[in-house]
Structure formats: structure tokens, C-alpha cells
Design a protein around this motif. Structure first.
Motif, PDB file in Angstrom:
ATOM      1  N   ALA A 118       2.297 -26.020 -40.064  1.00 56.60           N
ATOM      2  CA  ALA A 118       4.019 -25.401 -39.633  1.00 56.60           C
ATOM      3  C   ALA A 118       4.766 -24.047 -38.526  1.00 56.60           C
ATOM      4  O   ALA A 118       4.961 -23.149 -38.555  1.00 56.60           O
ATOM      5  CB  ALA A 118       4.643 -24.910 -41.355  1.00 56.60           C
ATOM      6  N   SER A 119       4.710 -24.944 -37.325  1.00 54.62           N
ATOM      7  CA  SER A 119       5.055 -24.422 -36.522  1.00 54.62           C
ATOM      8  C   SER A 119       6.456 -23.935 -36.657  1.00 54.62           C
ATOM      9  O   SER A 119       7.155 -23.656 -37.617  1.00 54.62           O
ATOM     10  CB  SER A 119       4.023 -24.962 -35.301  1.00 54.62           C
ATOM     11  N   SER A 120       7.231 -23.882 -35.087  1.00 48.65           N
ATOM     12  CA  SER A 120       8.657 -23.142 -35.331  1.00 48.65           C
ATOM     13  C   SER A 120       9.040 -23.756 -34.416  1.00 48.65           C
ATOM     14  O   SER A 120       8.913 -23.399 -32.880  1.00 48.65           O
ATOM     15  CB  SER A 120       8.713 -21.535 -35.638  1.00 48.65           C
ATOM     16  N   ALA A 121      10.554 -23.911 -34.233  1.00 49.39           N
ATOM     17  CA  ALA A 121      11.522 -23.853 -32.748  1.00 49.39           C
ATOM     18  C   ALA A 121      11.124 -22.957 -32.363  1.00 49.39           C
ATOM     19  O   ALA A 121      11.631 -22.571 -30.876  1.00 49.39           O
ATOM     20  CB  ALA A 121      12.437 -24.896 -34.000  1.00 49.39           C
ATOM     21  N   SER A 122      11.510 -21.421 -32.499  1.00 45.44           N
ATOM     22  CA  SER A 122      11.693 -20.530 -32.208  1.00 45.44           C
ATOM     23  C   SER A 122      10.931 -20.238 -31.273  1.00 45.44           C
ATOM     24  O   SER A 122      11.053 -19.551 -30.548  1.00 45.44           O
ATOM     25  CB  SER A 122      11.121 -19.202 -33.252  1.00 45.44           C
ATOM     26  N   VAL A 123       9.425 -21.060 -31.092  1.00 49.82           N
ATOM     27  CA  VAL A 123       8.722 -21.227 -29.427  1.00 49.82           C
ATOM     28  C   VAL A 123       9.286 -21.635 -28.171  1.00 49.82           C
ATOM     29  O   VAL A 123       9.019 -20.707 -26.882  1.00 49.82           O
ATOM     30  CB  VAL A 123       7.717 -21.739 -29.942  1.00 49.82           C
ATOM     31  N   TYR A 124      11.157 -21.989 -28.942  1.00 52.81           N
ATOM     32  CA  TYR A 124      11.600 -22.453 -27.496  1.00 52.81           C
ATOM     33  C   TYR A 124      12.094 -21.323 -26.664  1.00 52.81           C
ATOM     34  O   TYR A 124      12.618 -20.912 -25.438  1.00 52.81           O
ATOM     35  CB  TYR A 124      11.954 -23.120 -27.604  1.00 52.81           C
ATOM     36  N   GLY A 125      12.376 -20.471 -27.632  1.00 49.73           N
ATOM     37  CA  GLY A 125      13.425 -18.914 -26.815  1.00 49.73           C
ATOM     38  C   GLY A 125      14.799 -19.444 -27.222  1.00 49.73           C
ATOM     39  O   GLY A 125      14.676 -20.578 -27.683  1.00 49.73           O
ATOM     40  N   ASP A 126      15.792 -19.702 -26.779  1.00 47.21           N
ATOM     41  CA  ASP A 126      17.360 -19.614 -26.261  1.00 47.21           C
ATOM     42  C   ASP A 126      16.929 -20.637 -25.109  1.00 47.21           C
ATOM     43  O   ASP A 126      16.267 -20.239 -23.595  1.00 47.21           O
ATOM     44  CB  ASP A 126      17.710 -18.461 -25.513  1.00 47.21           C
ATOM     45  N   PRO A 127      17.166 -21.853 -25.514  1.00 46.87           N
ATOM     46  CA  PRO A 127      16.700 -23.041 -23.968  1.00 46.87           C
ATOM     47  C   PRO A 127      17.931 -23.241 -23.349  1.00 46.87           C
ATOM     48  O   PRO A 127      19.152 -22.720 -23.050  1.00 46.87           O
ATOM     49  CB  PRO A 127      17.159 -24.322 -25.154  1.00 46.87           C
ATOM     50  N   GLU A 128      17.691 -23.388 -21.944  1.00 44.57           N
ATOM     51  CA  GLU A 128      18.707 -23.512 -20.278  1.00 44.57           C
ATOM     52  C   GLU A 128      19.278 -24.962 -21.131  1.00 44.57           C
ATOM     53  O   GLU A 128      20.550 -25.027 -20.882  1.00 44.57           O
ATOM     54  CB  GLU A 128      17.908 -23.721 -19.461  1.00 44.57           C
ATOM     55  N   THR A 129      18.817 -26.502 -22.219  1.00 45.16           N
ATOM     56  CA  THR A 129      19.211 -26.897 -21.839  1.00 45.16           C
ATOM     57  C   THR A 129      18.941 -27.958 -23.508  1.00 45.16           C
ATOM     58  O   THR A 129      18.005 -27.653 -23.964  1.00 45.16           O
ATOM     59  CB  THR A 129      18.470 -28.711 -21.128  1.00 45.16           C
ATOM     60  N   LEU A 130      20.113 -28.515 -23.736  1.00 47.41           N
ATOM     61  CA  LEU A 130      19.952 -29.906 -24.715  1.00 47.41           C
ATOM     62  C   LEU A 130      19.361 -31.098 -25.031  1.00 47.41           C
ATOM     63  O   LEU A 130      19.642 -31.234 -23.269  1.00 47.41           O
ATOM     64  CB  LEU A 130      20.528 -29.208 -25.974  1.00 47.41           C
ATOM     65  N   PRO A 131      18.697 -31.770 -25.111  1.00 46.93           N
ATOM     66  CA  PRO A 131      18.186 -31.305 -26.947  1.00 46.93           C
ATOM     67  C   PRO A 131      16.943 -30.830 -25.872  1.00 46.93           C
ATOM     68  O   PRO A 131      16.392 -31.165 -24.938  1.00 46.93           O
ATOM     69  CB  PRO A 131      17.599 -32.612 -27.577  1.00 46.93           C
ATOM     70  N   MET A 132      16.141 -29.970 -26.957  1.00 44.93           N
ATOM     71  CA  MET A 132      14.481 -29.387 -26.944  1.00 44.93           C
ATOM     72  C   MET A 132      13.445 -29.954 -26.827  1.00 44.93           C
ATOM     73  O   MET A 132      13.235 -31.384 -28.071  1.00 44.93           O
ATOM     74  CB  MET A 132      15.079 -28.086 -27.471  1.00 44.93           C
ATOM     75  N   LYS A 133      12.902 -30.636 -25.831  1.00 46.93           N
ATOM     76  CA  LYS A 133      11.398 -31.202 -25.615  1.00 46.93           C
ATOM     77  C   LYS A 133      10.215 -30.685 -26.127  1.00 46.93           C
ATOM     78  O   LYS A 133      10.341 -29.423 -25.537  1.00 46.93           O
ATOM     79  CB  LYS A 133      11.980 -32.618 -24.524  1.00 46.93           C
ATOM     80  N   GLU A 134       9.467 -31.217 -26.302  1.00 47.16           N
ATOM     81  CA  GLU A 134       8.335 -30.326 -27.131  1.00 47.16           C
ATOM     82  C   GLU A 134       7.905 -29.901 -25.921  1.00 47.16           C
ATOM     83  O   GLU A 134       6.717 -28.799 -25.515  1.00 47.16           O
ATOM     84  CB  GLU A 134       6.918 -31.075 -27.514  1.00 47.16           C
ATOM     85  N   ASP A 135       8.357 -30.659 -24.627  1.00 49.23           N
ATOM     86  CA  ASP A 135       7.252 -30.518 -23.408  1.00 49.23           C
ATOM     87  C   ASP A 135       7.767 -29.816 -22.287  1.00 49.23           C
ATOM     88  O   ASP A 135       7.406 -29.375 -21.057  1.00 49.23           O
ATOM     89  CB  ASP A 135       6.668 -31.951 -22.525  1.00 49.23           C
ATOM     90  N   GLY A 136       8.951 -29.632 -22.792  1.00 48.24           N
ATOM     91  CA  GLY A 136       9.333 -28.133 -22.008  1.00 48.24           C
ATOM     92  C   GLY A 136       9.231 -26.642 -22.531  1.00 48.24           C
ATOM     93  O   GLY A 136       8.342 -26.501 -22.549  1.00 48.24           O
ATOM     94  N   PRO A 137       9.951 -26.170 -21.624  1.00 52.54           N
ATOM     95  CA  PRO A 137       9.564 -24.575 -21.396  1.00 52.54           C
ATOM     96  C   PRO A 137       9.654 -23.620 -22.743  1.00 52.54           C
ATOM     97  O   PRO A 137      10.138 -24.008 -23.875  1.00 52.54           O
ATOM     98  CB  PRO A 137      11.054 -23.247 -19.998  1.00 52.54           C
ATOM     99  N   VAL A 138       8.736 -23.466 -23.080  1.00 53.24           N
ATOM    100  CA  VAL A 138       8.477 -21.942 -24.555  1.00 53.24           C
ATOM    101  C   VAL A 138       8.917 -20.585 -23.519  1.00 53.24           C
ATOM    102  O   VAL A 138       8.143 -20.172 -22.899  1.00 53.24           O
ATOM    103  CB  VAL A 138       7.366 -22.407 -24.699  1.00 53.24           C
TER     104      VAL A 138
END
Length: 310
Positions: A118-138
Motif C-alpha cells: 500500500a503505497s500512496s499518491a502523496s509521493v507526488y507532492g503537489d503536482p504541476e500537471t494533471l493527471p498524475m502519472k507514475e513516471d512523473g516527478p515525485v
């Protein structure tokens, strides 16, 4: 049929996962320190003869190693919550990172074929763009978020060492029956519903443009169980589990007004707020797991309002 070792299984998400495991014929070893667990529910599961309960803590590696013997797969849900991790970073690191390592190391030692984390979308922090992709910045911002990202890296390390496979599920904003009223993502829901039931309008800070990707716990549980059977050739990846829809706080308020059935309009408290937004790209969930959400926000919130004491 397989034997599944699950940590934190007596908690909110686990209480929806375990019935699904039992329904498909699996045996379950439930490892939980019962800090937030429901002992009556655990007793019901144990009474089926298919669940073995170990009242222990993931911080104790020897206990984890001994309890996992003979299992085929592992689901690691146990963690300290995001808000508690900020109040006590030491405990968060101890449970979330040391605990992760204890579970993943034991899985490697025992030759476990699949670990679901059980990981979390919180690893992304505040995203610059949506939708948030797994290979995007964390950009993890709290000890909890940092631990979740570290867990994915630890899984990759043990997979390289032992040859097992893993899937890290980056859960977005989980809600649904059985969640504690004080839970991080449901506090705003509970605050709104309490006011609405008293005939008072929900009060929103700022313009209400901040958003979350609310995903129902039933769909979360489905993703966990489906991850156990995913193709090994597609494994060893992080996967977003959300709806792909960013629901603003203003939209949430109106959804709850309709669900409660009162004739009020939201009130807006004009002040500066940090506007963060959340929406998952769930392409990988479809491709790797064959998963997609089945409960939309309007249906899920209506069910929550009418079945839960909030």
C-alpha cells in the motif's frame, strides 16, 4: 487457493480486503498490532477457520519472519497515518520504514512470489500537471510520504536480490464504510455532513478549487486482490489507484448537500488557501491489473451518508 500474509489487515482497507480473500478461497495470516483494529471483526474471521491472527507489530522483524513461514504472497498495509507522521516523525520512520524493511526482507527470505504494498499518491507532492502519472516527478513532503516512496525502492532492491515480484499501489483519496471520522481524507466530509444534518450550510475556505481524487474503499480492496494475480512480466511497478477525476471541495459540498437532502448553498470563507489538486492517470492500472473504478463519487458519498454514522 493460496495462503496470504497481510499486515494491518484489521484496519480500514484490510477489513474490505480480507472478506474478498476469503470469498475466493484463500487462507489468511493476519498480522496486526490492533492499534486501530476491530477485534470483534477479527474474531468473526478467525471463526471461519480460514484466518490465523497474530497480534504483533511490524517493527519486530523476528515476529514478522516467523509468522510469514508457509505463506505464498504478502500484502503490506500496516502504517502510521500521514498526519500522525508529522506529529511524531521518529515513530513514523520506525513503523513505516523499518516495518516495511522487516516485511520485505522476510518475504525475500521465504521466497514469497508476490508482495503487494500500500503505497500512496502523496509521493507526488503537489503536482504541476494533471493527471498524475507514475513516471512523473515525485516530491514527498512528510515522513509518511517519504516512507511510502522508500518502500517502493526497498521492494525493488529485494526483487533484484531474491527474484520475487511486487506491485506498489499508489492509493489516492480513499473513503468509504468503516473509515474513522478523524481520518485524514474524510475530515472534510465529516465536517460538511455534521453541518448539513444540523441544517447548516457547509463552510468552504477560499473558492473551493482545491481538489482530491476520491476512490471508494471497495475499489481499493479490489485493486489489492487483483494485484496478487497480475502477470509477473508486468510487475515490479508502482500503480495509481484512483478514479482519474479531481473533485473540488466545492463540488464535494454540493454532492453531500444532495445526498443529505437539505436546501442550502455552500458558504465561502474568503481567505488565502493552498490550492492543490489531485487526479490519477489510471492507464497502468487498466493495463497491468485489468482494474478500473466501479463506484463513482456521487454514488459512494450517498451510500456513506445513508449507511454510516458520521
Amino acid at each position: 487457493m493460496s495462503k496470504v500474509f497481510i499486515t494491518g489487515g484489521a484496519g480500514f482497507i484490510g477489513s474490505h480486503v480480507i472478506p474478498m480473500l476469503l470469498e475466493r478461497g484463500d487462507e489468511v495470516v493476519l498480522f496486526d498490532n490492533m492499534f486501530r483494529g476491530d477485534r470483534d471483526k477479527v474474531a468473526e474471521w478467525v471463526a471461519t477457520g480460514k484466518v490465523t491472527f497474530i497480534d504483533q507489530d511490524v517493527r519486530y522483524g523476528g515476529a514478522v519472519h516467523a509468522a510469514m513461514k508457509g505463506c505464498d504472497s504478502v500484502i503490506h498495509l500496516a502504517a502510521v497515518s500521514i498526519n500522525k507522521s508529522q506529529a511524531d516523525p521518529f515513530e513514523s520512520v520506525d513503523i513505516n520504514i523499518v516495518g516495511e524493511n522487516n516485511v520485505f526482507a522476510a518475504a525475500a527470505d521465504h521466497g514469497i512470489k508476490r508482495v503487494v504494498f500500500a503505497s500512496s499518491a502523496s509521493v507526488y507532492g503537489d503536482p504541476e500537471t494533471l493527471p498524475m502519472k507514475e513516471d512523473g516527478p515525485v516530491s514527498p513532503l512528510t515522513p509518511y510520504c517519504i516512507a511510502k516512496l522508500a518502500g517502493e525502492h526497498l521492494l525493488d532492491y529485494y526483487a533484484r536480490r531474491s527474484g520475487n515480484t511486487w506491485i506498489g499501489l499508489r492509493f489516492f483519496n480513499v473513503y468509504g464504510p468503516g473509515q474513522k471520522p478523524t481520518a485524514y481524507y474524510t475530515s472534510v466530509i465529516n465536517h460538511f455532513v455534521k453541518r448539513l444534518r444540523a441544517g447548516e450550510p457547509p463552510v468552504i475556505d477560499g473558492s473551493g478549487e482545491q481538489s482530491m481524487d476520491f476512490v471508494h474503499v471497495h475499489d481499493i480492496a479490489r485493486s489489492v486482490v487483483m494485484s496478487l494475480d497480475a502477470d509477473p512480466a508486468k510487475a515490479n511497478v508502482a500503480i495509481n489507484i484512483g478514479t482519474g477525476i479531481d473533485t473540488t471541495v466545492a463540488e464535494l459540498a454540493r454532492t453531500l448537500i444532495a445526498a443529505v437532502g437539505v436546501n442550502v448553498e455552500p458558504q465561502f470563507n474568503p481567505r488565502e488557501v493552498l490550492v492543490s489538486r489531485r487526479a490519477a492517470d489510471i492507464t497502468r492500472a487498466r493495463e497491468v491489473l485489468g482494474w478500473e473504478p466501479t463506484i463513482d463519487v456521487q454514488t459512494g458519498m450517498k451510500e456513506l451518508v445513508h449507511t454510516e454514522i458520521v
